[in-house]
Every structure is written in structure tokens, then in C-alpha cells.
Design an enzyme around this catalytic site. Structure first.
Site, PDB file in Angstrom:
ATOM      1  N   ARG A  90       0.836  -1.220   0.000  1.00  0.00           N
ATOM      2  CA  ARG A  90       0.000   0.000   0.000  1.00  0.00           C
ATOM      3  C   ARG A  90       0.864   1.261   0.000  1.00  0.00           C
ATOM      4  O   ARG A  90       0.435   2.328  -0.416  1.00  0.00           O
ATOM      5  CB  ARG A  90      -0.987  -0.011   1.178  1.00  0.00           C
ATOM      6  CG  ARG A  90      -1.868   1.233   1.252  1.00  0.00           C
ATOM      7  CD  ARG A  90      -3.233   1.005   1.926  1.00  0.00           C
ATOM      8  NE  ARG A  90      -3.174   0.126   3.068  1.00  0.00           N
ATOM      9  CZ  ARG A  90      -2.732   0.484   4.280  1.00  0.00           C
ATOM     10  NH1 ARG A  90      -2.332   1.717   4.503  1.00  0.00           N
ATOM     11  NH2 ARG A  90      -2.723  -0.387   5.253  1.00  0.00           N
ATOM     12  N   TYR A 114     -16.977  13.737 -15.983  1.00  0.00           N
ATOM     13  CA  TYR A 114     -17.403  12.333 -15.995  1.00  0.00           C
ATOM     14  C   TYR A 114     -18.423  12.141 -14.856  1.00  0.00           C
ATOM     15  O   TYR A 114     -18.271  12.689 -13.766  1.00  0.00           O
ATOM     16  CB  TYR A 114     -16.172  11.426 -15.842  1.00  0.00           C
ATOM     17  CG  TYR A 114     -16.554  10.038 -15.419  1.00  0.00           C
ATOM     18  CD1 TYR A 114     -17.475   9.291 -16.157  1.00  0.00           C
ATOM     19  CD2 TYR A 114     -16.027   9.472 -14.268  1.00  0.00           C
ATOM     20  CE1 TYR A 114     -17.857   8.024 -15.754  1.00  0.00           C
ATOM     21  CE2 TYR A 114     -16.401   8.205 -13.855  1.00  0.00           C
ATOM     22  CZ  TYR A 114     -17.323   7.487 -14.598  1.00  0.00           C
ATOM     23  OH  TYR A 114     -17.705   6.246 -14.187  1.00  0.00           O
ATOM     24  N   ASP A 143      -7.922  16.506 -15.225  1.00  0.00           N
ATOM     25  CA  ASP A 143      -8.147  15.122 -15.652  1.00  0.00           C
ATOM     26  C   ASP A 143      -7.859  15.070 -17.153  1.00  0.00           C
ATOM     27  O   ASP A 143      -8.611  15.601 -17.962  1.00  0.00           O
ATOM     28  CB  ASP A 143      -9.592  14.699 -15.349  1.00  0.00           C
ATOM     29  CG  ASP A 143      -9.867  13.238 -15.706  1.00  0.00           C
ATOM     30  OD1 ASP A 143      -9.176  12.702 -16.594  1.00  0.00           O
ATOM     31  OD2 ASP A 143     -10.783  12.652 -15.097  1.00  0.00           O
TER      32      ASP A 143
HETATM   33  O1  7XF Z   1     -12.421   4.837 -12.074  1.00  0.00           O
HETATM   34  P1  7XF Z   1     -12.236   4.778 -13.551  1.00  0.00           P
HETATM   35  O2  7XF Z   1     -10.912   4.157 -13.938  1.00  0.00           O
HETATM   36  O3  7XF Z   1     -13.419   4.205 -14.257  1.00  0.00           O
HETATM   37  O4  7XF Z   1     -12.058   6.295 -14.068  1.00  0.00           O
HETATM   38  C1  7XF Z   1     -12.980   7.300 -13.801  1.00  0.00           C
HETATM   39  C2  7XF Z   1     -12.896   8.327 -14.875  1.00  0.00           C
HETATM   40  C3  7XF Z   1     -12.194   9.484 -14.630  1.00  0.00           C
HETATM   41  N1  7XF Z   1     -12.078  10.467 -15.557  1.00  0.00           N
HETATM   42  C4  7XF Z   1     -12.638  10.324 -16.765  1.00  0.00           C
HETATM   43  C5  7XF Z   1     -12.493  11.431 -17.750  1.00  0.00           C
HETATM   44  C6  7XF Z   1     -13.349   9.171 -17.078  1.00  0.00           C
HETATM   45  O5  7XF Z   1     -13.892   9.061 -18.290  1.00  0.00           O
HETATM   46  C7  7XF Z   1     -13.485   8.146 -16.119  1.00  0.00           C
HETATM   47  C8  7XF Z   1     -14.252   6.906 -16.400  1.00  0.00           C
HETATM   48  N2  7XF Z   1     -15.174   7.015 -17.457  1.00  0.00           N
HETATM   49  C9  7XF Z   1     -15.799   5.846 -18.056  1.00  0.00           C
HETATM   50  C10 7XF Z   1     -16.657   6.372 -19.228  1.00  0.00           C
HETATM   51  O6  7XF Z   1     -16.863   7.594 -19.337  1.00  0.00           O
HETATM   52  O7  7XF Z   1     -17.043   5.569 -20.053  1.00  0.00           O
HETATM   53  C11 7XF Z   1     -16.545   5.042 -17.054  1.00  0.00           C
HETATM   54  C12 7XF Z   1     -17.642   4.181 -17.461  1.00  0.00           C
HETATM   55  S1  7XF Z   1     -19.114   4.365 -16.448  1.00  0.00           S
END
Ligand code: 7XF
Length: 398
Positions: free
Chosen positions: A62, A115, A187
Site C-alpha cells: 500500500r 465524468y 483530468d
Molecule cells: O475509475 P475509472 O478508472 O473508471 O475512471 C474514472 C474516470 C475518470 N475520468 C474520466 C475522464 C473518465 O472518463 C473516467 C471513467 N469514465 C468511463 C466512461 O466515461 O465511459 C466510465 C464508465 S461508467
């Protein structure tokens, strides 16, 4: 070759070699996977010294693990960051950063389009603990100047934003945020370090969902944080170690290290395919509007060109028939998959309002520019002609 910080080398060369420790006793070309939760100390005193930070070396996964260290060194090199931390998911990355820096009474400024689960974290997570979350349309940097104050701890945005491809000017926002002493967290998932480097434009911290292009094969969940060494000390030893515990598995770290060797090749193919898809959609009479930074008709074309090396692999569009036509289009696809996530070898198509962004209330989606008819495509790595043919036949059925 000694492995890290070969800044004069090309992107693919660094993606392949950076971070690799060449001192393996057997000369193994790829590093072994340290599939261990804990590390043995030679003496009780050594264990104490490592906990006290008086001696280097691993303690417990961790807090760090050699397989994660290799990946972190590689990603820091690619993004031009002093330090990197890899975690169990993109959400693990975002939450580890926020829990490290905010306290009750603080304010954060976040973009309107995020997101869906990031949005939900602010709404259902941070707000519950006395942190004020203000949504600002960050396409206009002056909007930040109007509301920022000495209470503002973090300014947070995605660029391009999921799902409607809004672009945020990283340098302009950073300049304003820094005058108030706030940190800028970007991000950059849609871009990867190959297409955009926010730290070089003034941002303080970058996060990625490595579930997407960095892993690249749709077979794992992971997140990445990049920042100064000083900020990372807090994020690793408070945010990750004590608050989220979102530790990445060494197996998944190995798979990302493997995937990164082809990141440049993959990203160029994703970009090529997305450009072709965007052209097809824009010329089609059943499509009302296409949101893709590489199209001259895109509102923020000039900013995107300045900030991104290429336009990326993500496209959003609206059918002239609106919501119902969008769903019909999804159901008519044959080779392309109806699925959330992005950055995989397969072309993935989804409907944000009912899927990735269903965490917003309908009136919030309306206010923040996430329309009910929007369709999102993650251009895959298949042959462009096959993707275009599938999209064309699906449009014909609508
Ligand atoms: O925890 P994850 O690895 O799924 O990442 C979260 C996340 C963070 N920032 C951006 C810009 C993201 O697009 C995502 C995850 N997005 C997917 C999508 O938009 O399809 C998750 C599917 S519900």
C-alpha cells in the site's frame, strides 16, 4: 541503458525504456511482477528505520512496490512530472487527491461537464463533509476570476471534457487560479501524455483513468496521479495510504507497463480513425452536430490545436432525430460495441444521458450542456473502413 529521464529521447523510446531497472540478476528483458503484499526486514531496527523514513526500501505494497515503481517512473517521464502515483482506478486517483487537500469550510471550483461519477463524488461525497462545490463554465477563464477567493483550494476540470468535448484553456485557468493560491487539477484521461501535458501549461496535478488508453486493452482498472514531489508526498502517505486505500495490483501495473510500449502507435491509430469517423458524421444528413476538436467547425478548434498534439480518439454527436434516433443508432450497430469506457481496441459507443452521465439530474444535464440525444464514440483500433461501414449501415437504419 540506464532507464529514467532520457528527456532527449522520443516518446515511444521513453514509453518502452523509461523506469525499467536493468539490474535484473537474470537479465530478464521485462521486469518480474512483485506479487507480494509485504516485504521482509533483515532486522527489527531496519523495519523501524524504514517506517521512520530514515532508510529507503519497501515496507508494504500500500506504500509502494517495485512493479508499481517501474510504472510510476515511466509515467512521470512521459508526462514530465517530478512524481507519479498509480492507484486502483481513475476514481481512486481523483478521490486520493481531493481527500489530501480539502477540509470543511474550503471551496472548490469544478467545471460544469465532468465524468458522471466524478460529478457524483463532488455532489454526494465532498458536499456532505462541508466543502462548497461551485460549478463554473470553464470555457471562459474569466468565469473563474469572478468567483475565486482565498477559500478556493482546488480548481478542477477535464479537457477535453467527458462527454461533450468542451476544451478548457489550461494555461489561462492556471494563471488565474495561482493568483488566489489554488491548485489546478486536470483530468487528462482523454489525451494521455502523448497528446497533452498539462503540467507544462501551469497545472499542479494531473490525473488519468488508466483504465482507458494507458492500459489500452479493456482488461483492467487503474488510475494515475502526477505532480510535484512535495504534493505527492501528501497524496501517497495521506490520500492513498490513510484515506482511500485504493492500491493498484502489481499484476495490473505490469499490464499497463506492457500496454504503454505501444501507446504512441495506438494513439495515432485512434486519432486517425476518429478523424475519419468525424468527417463521415459531419457530412451525413441524419447527423445534426458533431463535437470533435479536429473539425474546423468545432467551436474551440483553435484552442484545441494549440493545447493538444492531435485531436484524440473521442467523438460526440447529435442525431437530427434526437434522443430516440440516437438509441436506434446504437441498437443498429453490428461490429462496434454498445459499451461505456473508452480507449480500448474495440470501437465503443454509448449514450451518456442514460449511462455514464445518468448520475446528473436531468435538469443538471440540461443546464451543463449534456444533451439527452448525445451519442459518444470511442474510436477503436480496427480497420477504419470497417468502422465507417458499420456506422454508415447503422445510420441508414435510423
Ligand atoms: O475509475 P475509472 O478508472 O473508471 O475512471 C474514472 C474516470 C475518470 N475520468 C474520466 C475522464 C473518465 O472518463 C473516467 C471513467 N469514465 C468511463 C466512461 O466515461 O465511459 C466510465 C464508465 S461508467
Amino acid at each position: 541503458m540506464s532507464s529514467t529521464n532520457q528527456k532527449n529521447l522520443g516518446f515511444s523510446t521513453r514509453a518502452i525504456h523509461a523506469g525499467h531497472d536493468t539490474r535484473d540478476p537474470h537479465g530478464s528483458l521485462t521486469s518480474p511482477i512483485y506479487m507480494t503484499s509485504t516485504f521482509e526486514f533483515q532486522t527489527a531496527e531496519q523495519g523501524g528505520a524504514r517506517f521512520a523514513g530514515e532508510e529507503g526500501g519497501y515496507i508494504y505494497t500500500r506504500l509502494g512496490n517495485p512493479t508499481l515503481t517501474e510504472l510510476e517512473s515511466k509515467l512521470a517521464d512521459l508526462e514530465g512530472a517530478e512524481a507519479c502515483l498509480t492507484v486502483a482506478s481513475g476514481m481512486g486517483a481523483i478521490t486520493s487527491v481531493f481527500w489530501s487537500f480539502v477540509a470543511p469550510g474550503d471551496e472548490i471550483l469544478v467545471d460544469e461537464t465532468l465524468y458522471g461519477c466524478t460529478f457524483a463524488f463532488f455532489r454526494h461525497g465532498l458536499e456532505k463533509f462541508g466543502i462548497t462545490v461551485r460549478h463554473v463554465d470553464m470555457r471562459t477563464p474569466e468565469n473563474i476570476a469572478k468567483v475565486i477567493s482565498d477559500k478556493t483550494k482546488i480548481v478542477y476540470f477535464e479537457t477535453p471534457a467527458n462527454p461533450n468535448m468542451r476544451i478548457v484553456d489550461i494555461q489561462a485557468i492556471s494563471d488565474i487560479a495561482h493568483t488566489a493560491g489554488a491548485k489546478v487539477v486536470v483530468d487528462s484521461t482523454y489525451c494521455t501524455p502523448y497528446l497533452q501535458n498539462p503540467l507544462s501549461m501551469g497545472a499542479d496535478i494531473v490525473v488519468h483513468s488508466a483504465t482507458k488508453y494507458l492500459g489500452g486493452h479493456g482488461d483492467l482498472m487503474a488510475g494515475v496521479i502526477l505532480s510535484s514531489a512535495e504534493d505527492m508526498e501528501l497524496i501517497r502517505y495521506v490520500g492513498l495510504k490513510d484515506m482511500t486505500g485504493a492500491v493498484l495490483s502489481p499484476m495490473n501495473a505490469f499490464l499497463i507497463t506492457r500496454g504503454l510500449k505501444t501507446l504512441e502507435l495506438r494513439m495515432d491509430r485512434h486519432c486517425d480513425n476518429a478523424e475519419k469517423i468525424a468527417d463521415l458524421l459531419e457530412a451525413h444528413d441524419k447527423v445534426a452536430k458533431v463535437f470533435f476538436p479536429g473539425l474546423p467547425s468545432f467551436d474551440q478548434y483553435e484552442l484545441a490545436k494549440r493545447q493538444m498534439r492531435r485531436s484524440g480518439g473521442m467523438i460526440a454527436f447529435e442525431m437530427t432525430g434526437g434522443h430516440d434516433a440516437g438509441l436506434k443508432f446504437l441498437n443498429a450497430l453490428d461490429m462496434c460495441k454498445i459499451a461505456v469506457s473508452l480507449g480500448d481496441a474495440e470501437t465503443l459507443v454509448e449514450h451518456p444521458a442514460s449511462m455514464t452521465h445518468s448520475t446528473y439530474e436531468p435538469e443538471e444535464r440540461a443546464r451543463f450542456g449534456i444533451t439527452e440525444g448525445l451519442v459518444r464514440i470511442s474510436a477503436g483500433l480496427e480497420n477504419a473502413d470497417d468502422i465507417l461501414a458499420d456506422i454508415e449501415q447503422a445510420l441508414a437504419q435510423v
